[in-house]
Design a protein around this motif. Sequence first.
Motif, PDB file in Angstrom:
ATOM      1  N   LYS A  70      89.061  35.612  61.801  1.00  0.00           N
ATOM      2  CA  LYS A  70      90.241  35.225  61.033  1.00  0.00           C
ATOM      3  C   LYS A  70      90.439  36.243  59.919  1.00  0.00           C
ATOM      4  N   PRO A  71      91.648  36.345  59.372  1.00  0.00           N
ATOM      5  CA  PRO A  71      91.841  37.235  58.224  1.00  0.00           C
ATOM      6  C   PRO A  71      90.944  36.813  57.058  1.00  0.00           C
ATOM      7  N   VAL A  72      90.303  37.782  56.433  1.00  0.00           N
ATOM      8  CA  VAL A  72      89.426  37.500  55.296  1.00  0.00           C
ATOM      9  C   VAL A  72      90.274  37.487  54.027  1.00  0.00           C
ATOM     10  N   PRO A  73      90.271  36.386  53.266  1.00  0.00           N
ATOM     11  CA  PRO A  73      91.094  36.332  52.053  1.00  0.00           C
ATOM     12  C   PRO A  73      90.517  37.195  50.939  1.00  0.00           C
ATOM     13  N   GLN A  74      91.369  37.514  49.994  1.00  0.00           N
ATOM     14  CA  GLN A  74      90.983  38.357  48.862  1.00  0.00           C
ATOM     15  C   GLN A  74      91.391  37.676  47.561  1.00  0.00           C
ATOM     16  N   GLU A  75      90.458  37.660  46.579  1.00  0.00           N
ATOM     17  CA  GLU A  75      90.720  37.035  45.275  1.00  0.00           C
ATOM     18  C   GLU A  75      91.301  35.632  45.468  1.00  0.00           C
ATOM     19  N   ALA A  76      90.580  34.831  46.230  1.00  0.00           N
ATOM     20  CA  ALA A  76      91.050  33.493  46.608  1.00  0.00           C
ATOM     21  C   ALA A  76      90.640  32.471  45.557  1.00  0.00           C
ATOM     22  N   PHE A  77      91.304  32.498  44.410  1.00  0.00           N
ATOM     23  CA  PHE A  77      90.933  31.616  43.311  1.00  0.00           C
ATOM     24  C   PHE A  77      91.730  30.316  43.363  1.00  0.00           C
ATOM     25  N   GLY A  78      91.073  29.254  42.930  1.00  0.00           N
ATOM     26  CA  GLY A  78      91.696  27.936  42.901  1.00  0.00           C
ATOM     27  C   GLY A  78      90.700  26.879  43.333  1.00  0.00           C
ATOM     28  N   ILE A  79      90.555  25.840  42.509  1.00  0.00           N
ATOM     29  CA  ILE A  79      89.607  24.767  42.815  1.00  0.00           C
ATOM     30  C   ILE A  79      90.300  23.606  43.516  1.00  0.00           C
ATOM     31  N   GLU A  80      91.524  23.307  43.113  1.00  0.00           N
ATOM     32  CA  GLU A  80      92.295  22.235  43.738  1.00  0.00           C
ATOM     33  C   GLU A  80      93.728  22.706  43.952  1.00  0.00           C
ATOM     34  N   ARG A  81      94.274  22.377  45.125  1.00  0.00           N
ATOM     35  CA  ARG A  81      95.653  22.723  45.474  1.00  0.00           C
ATOM     36  C   ARG A  81      95.934  24.209  45.237  1.00  0.00           C
ATOM     37  N   ALA A  82      95.033  25.020  45.694  1.00  0.00           N
ATOM     38  CA  ALA A  82      95.165  26.464  45.495  1.00  0.00           C
ATOM     39  C   ALA A  82      96.219  27.043  46.431  1.00  0.00           C
ATOM     40  N   PRO A  83      96.948  28.052  45.980  1.00  0.00           N
ATOM     41  CA  PRO A  83      97.903  28.723  46.876  1.00  0.00           C
ATOM     42  C   PRO A  83      97.158  29.558  47.911  1.00  0.00           C
ATOM     43  N   TRP A 110      84.689  36.827  45.607  1.00  0.00           N
ATOM     44  CA  TRP A 110      85.558  36.336  46.674  1.00  0.00           C
ATOM     45  C   TRP A 110      86.589  35.342  46.163  1.00  0.00           C
ATOM     46  N   GLY A 111      86.173  34.378  45.348  1.00  0.00           N
ATOM     47  CA  GLY A 111      87.124  33.396  44.841  1.00  0.00           C
ATOM     48  C   GLY A 111      86.452  32.070  44.546  1.00  0.00           C
ATOM     49  N   GLN A 112      87.193  30.990  44.720  1.00  0.00           N
ATOM     50  CA  GLN A 112      86.695  29.640  44.491  1.00  0.00           C
ATOM     51  C   GLN A 112      86.919  28.791  45.734  1.00  0.00           C
ATOM     52  N   PHE A 113      86.310  27.607  45.727  1.00  0.00           N
ATOM     53  CA  PHE A 113      86.208  26.813  46.954  1.00  0.00           C
ATOM     54  C   PHE A 113      87.551  26.596  47.650  1.00  0.00           C
ATOM     55  N   ASP A 114      88.501  25.974  46.973  1.00  0.00           N
ATOM     56  CA  ASP A 114      89.747  25.620  47.652  1.00  0.00           C
ATOM     57  C   ASP A 114      90.572  26.853  47.992  1.00  0.00           C
ATOM     58  N   THR A 146      75.828  42.471  64.646  1.00  0.00           N
ATOM     59  CA  THR A 146      75.317  41.245  64.036  1.00  0.00           C
ATOM     60  C   THR A 146      76.495  40.335  63.719  1.00  0.00           C
ATOM     61  N   VAL A 147      76.441  39.098  64.184  1.00  0.00           N
ATOM     62  CA  VAL A 147      77.500  38.126  63.917  1.00  0.00           C
ATOM     63  C   VAL A 147      77.027  37.175  62.822  1.00  0.00           C
ATOM     64  N   SER A 148      77.800  37.097  61.741  1.00  0.00           N
ATOM     65  CA  SER A 148      77.483  36.202  60.625  1.00  0.00           C
ATOM     66  C   SER A 148      78.573  35.138  60.522  1.00  0.00           C
ATOM     67  N   ARG A 149      78.161  33.891  60.455  1.00  0.00           N
ATOM     68  CA  ARG A 149      79.120  32.795  60.279  1.00  0.00           C
ATOM     69  C   ARG A 149      79.207  32.449  58.795  1.00  0.00           C
ATOM     70  N   ILE A 150      80.388  32.614  58.215  1.00  0.00           N
ATOM     71  CA  ILE A 150      80.609  32.342  56.796  1.00  0.00           C
ATOM     72  C   ILE A 150      81.155  30.927  56.669  1.00  0.00           C
ATOM     73  N   ASP A 151      80.323  30.032  56.173  1.00  0.00           N
ATOM     74  CA  ASP A 151      80.703  28.626  56.031  1.00  0.00           C
ATOM     75  C   ASP A 151      81.165  28.369  54.602  1.00  0.00           C
ATOM     76  N   ILE A 152      82.306  27.719  54.439  1.00  0.00           N
ATOM     77  CA  ILE A 152      82.812  27.396  53.104  1.00  0.00           C
ATOM     78  C   ILE A 152      82.749  25.900  52.825  1.00  0.00           C
ATOM     79  N   GLN A 153      82.749  25.082  53.865  1.00  0.00           N
ATOM     80  CA  GLN A 153      82.776  23.635  53.669  1.00  0.00           C
ATOM     81  C   GLN A 153      81.544  23.137  52.929  1.00  0.00           C
ATOM     82  N   SER A 154      80.406  23.797  53.125  1.00  0.00           N
ATOM     83  CA  SER A 154      79.173  23.352  52.476  1.00  0.00           C
ATOM     84  C   SER A 154      79.199  23.554  50.964  1.00  0.00           C
ATOM     85  N   PHE A 155      80.187  24.311  50.450  1.00  0.00           N
ATOM     86  CA  PHE A 155      80.290  24.523  49.008  1.00  0.00           C
ATOM     87  C   PHE A 155      81.099  23.425  48.313  1.00  0.00           C
TER      88      PHE A 155
END
Length: 207
Positions: A70-83, A110-114, A146-155
């Motif tokens: 998937k496209p990797v986001p950049q400067e993905a800031f926002g904790i709730e209802r992030a754009p 990278w940014g914040q969870f949401d 090498t394949v790395s799975r980047i999980d965000i839900q666990s954060f």
Amino acid sequence: MELSAFIVSLVAVIVATTSTLISYLLFRDAKDPHVVVYADPDLKRPSVINLIIENTGRSAAWDVTFQSTKPVPQEAFGIERAPKPAQMNRGPIVNGIPCFGPGSKRVITWGQFDGIRQGIDGDYLDITATYRSQPSLAFWKRTYQTVSRIDIQSFENFDVSDRNWDKQIAEHLKVMVSEVKKLRSLSDNALRVVNVKQSENDPGNQA
């Protein structure tokens, strides 16, 4: 008798060759590079998540490139209802790494969870690192993936308390210095050192 001796010799040669091959493979595996990508919370910046590229192997990785599902986001800031953040268009994930030494890291804010979750449009994405090495006992470079799975839900709901102790100590010291300056600026509360013995022997202080 001769046939038995030949069979024994042949078995001994096979065992010795197999043992040598296994030893070489183990030696080579211990010396190979191993590039991984993972997300990790920034302990000095509450709620910030870093994307980290690391060579955990024991030799340099050459011509490292990355591809993601998937496209990797950049400067993905926002904790709730992030754009929805923009797609990453710079840095090592996009440009690659020409030579990545053993034990080296590249840390990307990278940014914040949401914000990250909005950017990857789901819970995780896979990043494939492709790179080469020059084994010490070979005349050509080997290619690895090498394949790395980047999980965000666990954060979700992870601890975002401020653990930047150096920063907190510096802020407290700054407040203390400010208070001392205020005391010294007031003439009634001026800080001074008085020699007690000299004060008692001073004729001007006697009745």
